[in-house]
Enzyme design. Structure first.
Site, PDB file in Angstrom:
ATOM      1  N   SER A 130      -4.592 -57.920   2.751  1.00  0.00           N
ATOM      2  CA  SER A 130      -5.461 -58.613   3.711  1.00  0.00           C
ATOM      3  C   SER A 130      -5.250 -60.115   3.616  1.00  0.00           C
ATOM      4  CB  SER A 130      -6.914 -58.278   3.367  1.00  0.00           C
ATOM      5  OG  SER A 130      -7.793 -59.124   4.065  1.00  0.00           O
ATOM      6  N   TYR A 155     -14.408 -57.151  -2.904  1.00  0.00           N
ATOM      7  CA  TYR A 155     -13.454 -56.492  -2.003  1.00  0.00           C
ATOM      8  C   TYR A 155     -12.138 -57.273  -1.973  1.00  0.00           C
ATOM      9  CZ  TYR A 155     -10.890 -55.416   2.197  1.00  0.00           C
ATOM     10  OH  TYR A 155      -9.870 -55.107   3.061  1.00  0.00           O
ATOM     11  N   LYS A 159      -7.903 -56.518  -3.402  1.00  0.00           N
ATOM     12  CA  LYS A 159      -6.615 -56.679  -2.699  1.00  0.00           C
ATOM     13  C   LYS A 159      -5.663 -57.547  -3.531  1.00  0.00           C
ATOM     14  CE  LYS A 159      -7.689 -54.161   0.811  1.00  0.00           C
ATOM     15  NZ  LYS A 159      -7.167 -52.787   0.833  1.00  0.00           N
TER      16      LYS A 159
HETATM   17  P1  NAD Z   1     -11.435 -47.346   7.363  1.00  0.00           P
HETATM   18  O1  NAD Z   1     -12.651 -47.320   6.488  1.00  0.00           O
HETATM   19  O2  NAD Z   1     -11.600 -47.027   8.799  1.00  0.00           O
HETATM   20  O3  NAD Z   1     -10.314 -46.378   6.763  1.00  0.00           O
HETATM   21  C1  NAD Z   1     -10.198 -46.099   5.389  1.00  0.00           C
HETATM   22  C2  NAD Z   1     -10.141 -44.594   5.238  1.00  0.00           C
HETATM   23  O4  NAD Z   1      -9.963 -44.282   3.864  1.00  0.00           O
HETATM   24  C3  NAD Z   1     -11.419 -43.897   5.689  1.00  0.00           C
HETATM   25  O5  NAD Z   1     -11.080 -42.835   6.557  1.00  0.00           O
HETATM   26  C4  NAD Z   1     -12.047 -43.360   4.390  1.00  0.00           C
HETATM   27  O6  NAD Z   1     -12.725 -42.159   4.605  1.00  0.00           O
HETATM   28  C5  NAD Z   1     -10.824 -43.206   3.518  1.00  0.00           C
HETATM   29  N1  NAD Z   1     -11.037 -43.321   2.076  1.00  0.00           N
HETATM   30  C6  NAD Z   1     -11.677 -44.323   1.396  1.00  0.00           C
HETATM   31  N2  NAD Z   1     -11.601 -44.085   0.076  1.00  0.00           N
HETATM   32  C7  NAD Z   1     -10.915 -42.936  -0.095  1.00  0.00           C
HETATM   33  C8  NAD Z   1     -10.500 -42.189  -1.225  1.00  0.00           C
HETATM   34  N3  NAD Z   1     -10.807 -42.559  -2.470  1.00  0.00           N
HETATM   35  N4  NAD Z   1      -9.798 -41.042  -1.018  1.00  0.00           N
HETATM   36  C9  NAD Z   1      -9.489 -40.638   0.234  1.00  0.00           C
HETATM   37  N5  NAD Z   1      -9.841 -41.309   1.344  1.00  0.00           N
HETATM   38  C10 NAD Z   1     -10.555 -42.437   1.175  1.00  0.00           C
HETATM   39  O7  NAD Z   1     -10.763 -48.786   7.161  1.00  0.00           O
HETATM   40  P2  NAD Z   1      -9.583 -49.474   7.978  1.00  0.00           P
HETATM   41  O8  NAD Z   1     -10.146 -50.593   8.752  1.00  0.00           O
HETATM   42  O9  NAD Z   1      -8.758 -48.453   8.654  1.00  0.00           O
HETATM   43  O10 NAD Z   1      -8.784 -50.115   6.762  1.00  0.00           O
HETATM   44  C11 NAD Z   1      -7.649 -49.480   6.198  1.00  0.00           C
HETATM   45  C12 NAD Z   1      -7.122 -50.342   5.075  1.00  0.00           C
HETATM   46  O11 NAD Z   1      -6.799 -51.636   5.579  1.00  0.00           O
HETATM   47  C13 NAD Z   1      -8.108 -50.577   3.935  1.00  0.00           C
HETATM   48  O12 NAD Z   1      -7.396 -50.613   2.732  1.00  0.00           O
HETATM   49  C14 NAD Z   1      -8.668 -51.943   4.242  1.00  0.00           C
HETATM   50  O13 NAD Z   1      -9.147 -52.601   3.094  1.00  0.00           O
HETATM   51  C15 NAD Z   1      -7.459 -52.642   4.813  1.00  0.00           C
HETATM   52  N6  NAD Z   1      -7.762 -53.770   5.687  1.00  0.00           N
HETATM   53  C16 NAD Z   1      -8.612 -53.599   6.736  1.00  0.00           C
HETATM   54  C17 NAD Z   1      -8.914 -54.689   7.562  1.00  0.00           C
HETATM   55  C18 NAD Z   1      -9.865 -54.541   8.700  1.00  0.00           C
HETATM   56  O14 NAD Z   1     -10.397 -55.560   9.164  1.00  0.00           O
HETATM   57  N7  NAD Z   1     -10.138 -53.328   9.206  1.00  0.00           N
HETATM   58  C19 NAD Z   1      -8.327 -55.935   7.302  1.00  0.00           C
HETATM   59  C20 NAD Z   1      -7.456 -56.062   6.218  1.00  0.00           C
HETATM   60  C21 NAD Z   1      -7.176 -54.971   5.415  1.00  0.00           C
HETATM   61  C1  WQD Z   2     -14.606 -62.986  12.495  1.00  0.00           C
HETATM   62  C2  WQD Z   2     -15.281 -64.260  12.991  1.00  0.00           C
HETATM   63  C3  WQD Z   2     -17.257 -64.833  11.758  1.00  0.00           C
HETATM   64  C4  WQD Z   2     -19.582 -61.326  13.004  1.00  0.00           C
HETATM   65  C5  WQD Z   2     -13.291 -59.844   7.532  1.00  0.00           C
HETATM   66  C6  WQD Z   2     -13.030 -59.717   6.064  1.00  0.00           C
HETATM   67  C7  WQD Z   2     -11.562 -59.691   5.792  1.00  0.00           C
HETATM   68  C8  WQD Z   2     -10.852 -58.632   6.642  1.00  0.00           C
HETATM   69  C9  WQD Z   2     -11.239 -58.700   8.083  1.00  0.00           C
HETATM   70  C10 WQD Z   2     -10.542 -56.655   5.384  1.00  0.00           C
HETATM   71  C11 WQD Z   2     -15.779 -65.160  11.872  1.00  0.00           C
HETATM   72  C12 WQD Z   2     -17.595 -64.482  13.185  1.00  0.00           C
HETATM   73  C13 WQD Z   2     -18.591 -62.267  12.828  1.00  0.00           C
HETATM   74  C14 WQD Z   2     -20.746 -61.687  13.713  1.00  0.00           C
HETATM   75  C15 WQD Z   2     -19.815 -63.887  14.056  1.00  0.00           C
HETATM   76  N1  WQD Z   2     -11.190 -57.312   6.228  1.00  0.00           N
HETATM   77  N2  WQD Z   2     -18.700 -63.517  13.358  1.00  0.00           N
HETATM   78  N3  WQD Z   2     -20.821 -62.963  14.226  1.00  0.00           N
HETATM   79  O1  WQD Z   2     -14.706 -62.517   8.329  1.00  0.00           O
HETATM   80  O2  WQD Z   2     -12.495 -63.027   9.456  1.00  0.00           O
HETATM   81  O3  WQD Z   2     -12.698 -61.050   8.012  1.00  0.00           O
HETATM   82  O4  WQD Z   2     -12.666 -58.741   8.198  1.00  0.00           O
HETATM   83  O5  WQD Z   2      -9.679 -57.020   4.677  1.00  0.00           O
HETATM   84  O6  WQD Z   2     -11.410 -59.452   4.441  1.00  0.00           O
HETATM   85  O7  WQD Z   2     -13.626 -60.818   5.390  1.00  0.00           O
HETATM   86  O8  WQD Z   2     -13.813 -61.026  10.193  1.00  0.00           O
HETATM   87  O9  WQD Z   2     -14.801 -59.951  12.174  1.00  0.00           O
HETATM   88  O10 WQD Z   2     -16.269 -60.423  10.179  1.00  0.00           O
HETATM   89  O11 WQD Z   2     -15.472 -62.318  11.560  1.00  0.00           O
HETATM   90  O12 WQD Z   2     -19.944 -65.016  14.524  1.00  0.00           O
HETATM   91  O13 WQD Z   2     -21.696 -60.890  13.883  1.00  0.00           O
HETATM   92  O14 WQD Z   2     -16.454 -63.877  13.725  1.00  0.00           O
HETATM   93  O15 WQD Z   2     -18.044 -65.892  11.293  1.00  0.00           O
HETATM   94  O16 WQD Z   2     -15.618 -66.503  12.309  1.00  0.00           O
HETATM   95  P1  WQD Z   2     -13.478 -62.035   8.964  1.00  0.00           P
HETATM   96  P2  WQD Z   2     -15.131 -60.835  11.035  1.00  0.00           P
END
Ligand code: NAD
Ligand code: WQD
Length: 354
Positions: A130, A155, A159
């Site tokens: 991330s 969290y 990562k």
């Molecule tokens: P998500 O929660 O939709 O998907 C994660 C999936 O993993 C879920 O279906 C959950 O049921 C499953 N899971 C969790 N722990 C498990 C375990 N121990 N065994 C088996 N299954 C398990 O999340 P997402 O948004 O699809 O994110 C996927 C990956 O990307 C995650 O590692 C997340 O940290 C990373 N990521 C997400 C974002 C974002 O904003 N969505 C940003 C950066 C990184």
């Molecule tokens: C985006 C922008 C907020 C909600 C997070 C995690 C990051 C990654 C992605 C997993 C920011 C603003 C948000 C709201 C708002 N996840 N906002 N009102 O914070 O960039 O990243 O998700 O790895 O680790 O920290 O994403 O979508 O929460 O926010 O004004 O109700 O929207 O302040 O500027 P963020 P976000």
């Protein structure tokens, strides 16, 4: 046809990646414990691809189950999505996050090593990292060389730790290529920026449990009247309109990046190795700009108010995507307008069918 294990493949990014891999000629195999997803996503995937993916309901911390899947399905590579991802919850319950996010990675890595040991071909291991690992960076855009900053929440720390684990495992293999661990592992950490949107078919999308923390899932629910008005977290940042700037990437583009990384890893001959890529669009968009674009493409008003800054938020975060373009041959193709339209169609479909 290569069988690819997709941990967390029933989740938001995982399900879109399952579709993209299938379309690219791979055979995805899913393990998911459904802790943050629903088995109905398999119907959505089948609707798009015409094929129901192989699915194991189970936990990635269960090494015996992993060993069984690796053997039974003859896994040729892994994409490890499975993790918890709610930043706020990770502050409240750090152990839950360290246990799941770190132990699941370790078990999947161990099973991958055992399975691939002695094989002559590369074993790709793609990890969901991330942009959060950059923290409050001194310069923009962020390149892969931009120094990581200490995480501001558990969290984010999982990562950073996970990237360090991958680095250490790969470098140990490079030094001692005669042991059990002399596996042809090619680890790739993809640092996602802000994934948004849904599949254009509206058959799969993001389905957060409870009140969404992220901007776009909250915004679409506020626009449909399912939630209170959106609170913009701060309008006094040093940005052109005072609101936070992020690099929003369509989840379908993000899914394609995994296919490109998988194809790249399979084409390498010098494993073990570890690569890191930013996966974003290279463009920053403010919260106000995003709301305006949503209103323009959908014709729907987003009720909103201005609130205080959210603790831990940075002012600006967007990617330099040169490395992914040059090495993976991948770049984002969809616009923010595409992503917001798709997110809205998906939201309406949930609303009318749930
Ligand atoms: P998500 O929660 O939709 O998907 C994660 C999936 O993993 C879920 O279906 C959950 O049921 C499953 N899971 C969790 N722990 C498990 C375990 N121990 N065994 C088996 N299954 C398990 O999340 P997402 O948004 O699809 O994110 C996927 C990956 O990307 C995650 O590692 C997340 O940290 C990373 N990521 C997400 C974002 C974002 O904003 N969505 C940003 C950066 C990184
Ligand atoms: C985006 C922008 C907020 C909600 C997070 C995690 C990051 C990654 C992605 C997993 C920011 C603003 C948000 C709201 C708002 N996840 N906002 N009102 O914070 O960039 O990243 O998700 O790895 O680790 O920290 O994403 O979508 O929460 O926010 O004004 O109700 O929207 O302040 O500027 P963020 P976000």
């Amino acid at each position: 046809m290569q069988n690819i294990l997709i941990t967390g493949g029933a989740g938001y990014i995982g399900s879109h990646t399952v579709v993209a891999l299938h379309e690219a000629g791979f055979r995805p195999v899913i393990i998911d414990n459904l802790s943050n997803s629903d088995a109905r996503v398999l119907d959505g995937i089948a609707h798009i691809t015409g094929t129901r993916p192989s699915f194991y309901r189970g936990d990635c911390r269960d090494i015996d189950l992993l060993r069984k899947i690796f053997t039974q399905e003859d896994i040729a590579g892994v994409i490890h999505f499975a993790a918890y991802k709610a930043v706020g919850e990770s502050v409240q319950e750090p152990l839950k996050y360290y246990d799941n996010n770190i132990n699941a990675l370790l078990r999947v890595l161990i099973a991958s090593q055992e399975h691939s040991a002695g094989q002559e071909h590369v074993f790709p291991f793609i990890f969901s990292s991330s942009a959060t690992v950059y923290g409050e960076a001194d310069t923009m855009p962020l390149t892969e060389e931009t120094p990581r900053k200490p995480a501001t929440n558990p969290y984010g720390n999982t990562k950073a730790i996970a990237e360090d684990i991958l680095h250490d495992v790969v470098h140990a293999q490079r030094r001692a290529n005669a042991s059990l661990y002399a596996t042809p592992l090619h680890a790739i950490a993809l640092r996602y920026f802000n994934p948004i949107g849904a599949h254009p078919s509206a058959a799969i999308g993001e389905n957060p449990h409870g009140r969404p923390e992220n901007l776009v899932p909250y915004l679409v629910q506020a626009a449909s009247g399912r939630r209170e008005p959106l609170t913009i977290y701060g309008n006094d940042y040093p940005t052109p309109d005072g609101t936070g700037v992020r690099d929003y990437i369509h989840v379908v583009d993000l899914a394609e990046a995994h296919v490109a990384a998988m194809q790249y890893a399979f084409a390498q001959t010098d494993a073990p190795r570890f690569d890191i890529f930013n996966i974003g669009t290279g463009r920053g968009t403010s919260v106000k700009e995003l709301i305006a674009t949503f209103e323009e493409v959908t014709g729907v008003n987003v009720p909103h108010t201005i609130g205080a800054r959210r603790p831990g938020d940075v002012a600006v975060c967007y990617a330099d995507t040169t490395k992914a373009a040059d090495i993976l041959g991948w770049r984002a193709r969809c616009s923010i307008a595409d992503a917001l339209r798709d997110a809205w169609v998906w939201e309406q479909r949930q609303h009318t069918t749930s």
